[in-house]
Design a protein around this motif. Structure first.
Motif, PDB file in Angstrom:
ATOM      1  N   MET A   1       0.824  -1.148   0.015  1.00 53.85           N
ATOM      2  CA  MET A   1       0.064  -0.082  -0.071  1.00 53.85           C
ATOM      3  C   MET A   1       0.918   1.083   0.045  1.00 53.85           C
ATOM      4  O   MET A   1       2.038   1.176   0.402  1.00 53.85           O
ATOM      5  N   ILE A   2       0.178   2.327  -0.279  1.00 50.96           N
ATOM      6  CA  ILE A   2       0.983   3.544  -0.187  1.00 50.96           C
ATOM      7  C   ILE A   2       1.227   4.291   0.975  1.00 50.96           C
ATOM      8  O   ILE A   2       0.566   3.716   1.944  1.00 50.96           O
ATOM      9  N   ASP A   3       1.991   5.053   1.142  1.00 51.01           N
ATOM     10  CA  ASP A   3       2.574   5.527   2.542  1.00 51.01           C
ATOM     11  C   ASP A   3       1.483   6.810   2.895  1.00 51.01           C
ATOM     12  O   ASP A   3       1.300   7.893   2.098  1.00 51.01           O
ATOM     13  N   VAL A   4       0.654   6.555   3.880  1.00 49.41           N
ATOM     14  CA  VAL A   4      -0.236   7.459   4.262  1.00 49.41           C
ATOM     15  C   VAL A   4       0.487   8.807   4.562  1.00 49.41           C
ATOM     16  O   VAL A   4      -0.537   9.657   4.341  1.00 49.41           O
ATOM     17  N   ARG A   5       1.401   8.626   5.338  1.00 42.93           N
ATOM     18  CA  ARG A   5       2.249   9.977   5.467  1.00 42.93           C
ATOM     19  C   ARG A   5       2.640  10.945   4.158  1.00 42.93           C
ATOM     20  O   ARG A   5       2.422  12.244   4.329  1.00 42.93           O
ATOM     21  N   LEU A   6       2.914  10.059   3.061  1.00 39.14           N
ATOM     22  CA  LEU A   6       3.111  10.990   1.784  1.00 39.14           C
ATOM     23  C   LEU A   6       1.715  11.647   1.417  1.00 39.14           C
ATOM     24  O   LEU A   6       1.558  12.854   0.974  1.00 39.14           O
ATOM     25  N   LEU A   7       0.674  10.838   1.440  1.00 33.49           N
ATOM     26  CA  LEU A   7      -0.638  11.450   1.141  1.00 33.49           C
ATOM     27  C   LEU A   7      -1.129  12.629   2.019  1.00 33.49           C
ATOM     28  O   LEU A   7      -1.720  13.554   1.655  1.00 33.49           O
ATOM     29  N   ARG A   8      -0.659  12.369   3.303  1.00 35.52           N
ATOM     30  CA  ARG A   8      -0.815  13.490   4.239  1.00 35.52           C
ATOM     31  C   ARG A   8       0.065  14.784   3.893  1.00 35.52           C
ATOM     32  O   ARG A   8      -0.501  15.944   3.947  1.00 35.52           O
ATOM     33  N   SER A   9       1.382  14.708   3.614  1.00 36.07           N
ATOM     34  CA  SER A   9       2.164  15.667   3.512  1.00 36.07           C
ATOM     35  C   SER A   9       2.071  16.456   1.982  1.00 36.07           C
ATOM     36  O   SER A   9       2.181  17.530   2.061  1.00 36.07           O
ATOM     37  N   GLU A  10       1.683  15.456   1.121  1.00 36.13           N
ATOM     38  CA  GLU A  10       1.820  15.857  -0.442  1.00 36.13           C
ATOM     39  C   GLU A  10       0.655  15.509  -0.954  1.00 36.13           C
ATOM     40  O   GLU A  10       0.684  14.935  -2.234  1.00 36.13           O
ATOM     41  N   PRO A  11      -0.753  15.583  -0.457  1.00 38.52           N
ATOM     42  CA  PRO A  11      -1.865  15.270  -1.222  1.00 38.52           C
ATOM     43  C   PRO A  11      -2.277  15.535  -2.524  1.00 38.52           C
ATOM     44  O   PRO A  11      -2.370  14.776  -3.442  1.00 38.52           O
ATOM     45  N   ASP A  12      -1.604  16.863  -2.884  1.00 37.44           N
ATOM     46  CA  ASP A  12      -1.913  17.143  -4.395  1.00 37.44           C
ATOM     47  C   ASP A  12      -0.965  16.402  -5.324  1.00 37.44           C
ATOM     48  O   ASP A  12      -1.330  15.902  -6.400  1.00 37.44           O
ATOM     49  N   ALA A  13       0.198  16.130  -4.759  1.00 30.46           N
ATOM     50  CA  ALA A  13       1.122  15.389  -5.672  1.00 30.46           C
ATOM     51  C   ALA A  13       0.741  13.807  -5.930  1.00 30.46           C
ATOM     52  O   ALA A  13       0.877  13.422  -7.152  1.00 30.46           O
ATOM     53  N   VAL A  14       0.400  13.533  -4.696  1.00 24.04           N
ATOM     54  CA  VAL A  14      -0.135  12.117  -4.977  1.00 24.04           C
ATOM     55  C   VAL A  14      -1.432  12.015  -5.887  1.00 24.04           C
ATOM     56  O   VAL A  14      -1.217  11.200  -6.512  1.00 24.04           O
TER      57      VAL A  14
END
Length: 435
Positions: A1-14
């Motif tokens: 699964m993807i890293d939730v923290r990445l989604l949290r810190s860079e939602p637009d990029a994800v």
RNA sequence: GGAGAGGUGCCAGAGCGGCCGAAUGGGGCGCCCUGCUAAGGCGUUGUCCGGGUAAACCGGACCGAGGGUUCAAAUCCCUCCCUCUCCGCCA
């Protein structure tokens, strides 16, 4: 699964990267995941603070008890009981939100690599190499489907396979069976210089099948043995990836490379009625898988290496082939970037996918909890996984029967396979026993 | 399948309701001492989550897994998994 923290810190990029997969439903799931994650963190903070109070009161109770101050102790205990009540509420809320979040995240696919070209379906996959080893023209005697040649030579007996196991099972006989095994041996030998051979179990736990991404989404595609809560592996990727599940590896021992020859079991639930003849789609087949666990830095190079290894084996067999890069719209759920190798089969006039070479970034490793640690560094990082079919028997076997068919109806065995064929160079009807 | 024993940190191994994230020994790392590979002294030594400035620091979780009892669980209770020994069965 993807890293939730990445989604949290860079939602637009994800979301921008994920939008390239051309499936709008994914973006909604990402929004959903974001909301659940925010909620979960609020609950976590509250729950931890509550717990901290209980812990500290408990210590005070112990102190009061030692001081023989039962009145004070009873007062503290009363207070703690109240906190215990609110902890129960918070804990159940936490569990609820946490499992909802996990559920969503398990269904969110991997983020495509930036270099993956954009496309909507397999129609948009780009040929990045080839066709190679393509003869200028195929002879009429090569335009015979392998199921006809196989039957005529007595090396393919699907009728009896079906009698034994039902439809979509195949059976090879005589030199046909030998050639199936020879192909596996060839693939193993060509990779033995760098890959440790593993003979893993063919039945695995639900948790193992979840780690590689087959569950929960693709449950219908796998055979299961409910009574024992076991699943038949659809590929050796499943046990090999989980080999180091839950482990923290040392950075200096990476990359780890494994290969395995196993049976692969697939229900092909969505493909009933397709490719029913011959060996193009079957419930059980043999495959040699190669797999690597790497650091993120090592992964791109490993993807190239795996691709080269698969390609060179196909090339050595003398078959016409090409290499495709999978576009964003056709990229598998767990895949970060992948290439397919296809072999041309003149008898059925099709390009057959014989290998998929895939880089999963940290997607599988996060599920499987495979980490590595740099010496001296504190904490650990999620590893990367990559794998490829070094050789999937049925389609290569079929392609050989069609490409190597000779004017007299016999099949010339590719030279690299001959050492594994007890000296046989040709499969002809006279080389086969009848019954 | 039946009977018994057990699962604790990198390893060995204590603890069997509070002062235990965990004694002690070994290993690893750092420093000191010692003129050389030995011995000794001191210190240090996990992971995950959250808060915080990717620091310091703070909070939470983790003693096979999951539940329960309790103000408080490595320690008590239940279920499951795994390992070992014996018996049974079996390629």
């Amino acid at each position: 699964m993807i890293d939730v923290r990445l989604l949290r810190s860079e939602p637009d990029a994800v979301k921008a990267a994920m939008a390239r997969r051309a499936k709008p439903a994914i973006l909604e799931e990402l929004d959903h995941a974001e909301r659940l994650d925010a909620r979960l963190r609020d609950i976590t903070v509250e729950r931890d603070e509550n717990r901290a109070q209980i812990n500290s009161i408990s210590k005070d109770v112990a102190t009061a008890r030692r001081a023989k101050d039962d009145v004070a102790a009873e007062k503290l205990m009363q207070r703690s009981r109240e906190l215990g009540e609110s902890e129960k509420v918070l804990a159940s809320e936490f569990d609820q939100v946490n499992s909802a979040l996990r559920e969503v995240l398990l269904r969110v696919p991997n983020i495509p690599h930036a270099q993956v070209s954009e496309g909507v379906s397999d129609q948009d996959n780009k040929v990045v190499k080839g066709p190679l080893q393509m003869p200028p023209k195929f002879a009429d005697y090569q335009r015979v489907p392998h199921w006809e040649t196989g039957l005529a030579l007595g090396i393919l007996d699907n009728e009896r396979a079906t009698k034994i196991s039902g439809s979509m099972f195949t059976m090879q006989r005589g030199l046909g069976a030998t050639m199936a095994r020879a192909l596996c041996q060839l693939a193993l030998d060509r990779n033995a210089d760098a890959f440790e051979e593993i003979r893993p179990p063919s039945l695995v736990l639900t948790s193992t099948l979840t780690a590689t991404g087959q569950l929960p989404k693709f449950a219908d595609d796998a055979f299961s043995i409910e009574r024992d809560d076991l699943w038949c592996i659809p590929t050796a990727e499943v046990p090999l990836t989980s080999l180091h599940a839950g482990e923290i590896l040392k950075a200096e021992e990476l990359p780890l490379r494994y290969m395995a020859h196993t049976s692969c079991f697939r229900r092909e639930a969505g493909s009933a009625g397709r490719d029913t003849r011959g060996m193009l789609r079957t419930h059980e087949f043999d495959k040699v898988e190669i797999l690597a666990v790497t650091t993120p830095q090592q992964a791109p190079e490993m993807l190239v290496e795996l691709t080269n290894r698969v390609e060179s084996t196909i090339a050595a067999l003398g078959l016409p082939y090409r290499v495709l890069e999978i576009c964003t719209g056709d990229l598998g759920q767990s895949h970060h970037r992948s290439f397919d190798i296809e072999v041309y089969a003149p008898g059925c006039d099709q390009w057959l996918e014989v290998s998929s070479i895939s880089w999963f970034s940290d997607y599988q490793a996060r599920r499987a909890d495979i980490r590595f640690k740099n010496p001296g560094a504190k904490g650990s990082e999620i590893a990367h996984t990559l794998n490829a079919s070094a050789l999937a028997v049925p389609r290569v076997w079929a392609a050989i029967l069609e490409n190597c068919r000779q004017a007299d109806g016999s099949v010339a065995i590719p030279e690299v396979l001959q050492p594994y064929m007890r000296g046989a160079k040709v499969i002809s009807s006279s080389s086969q026993a009848k019954p």
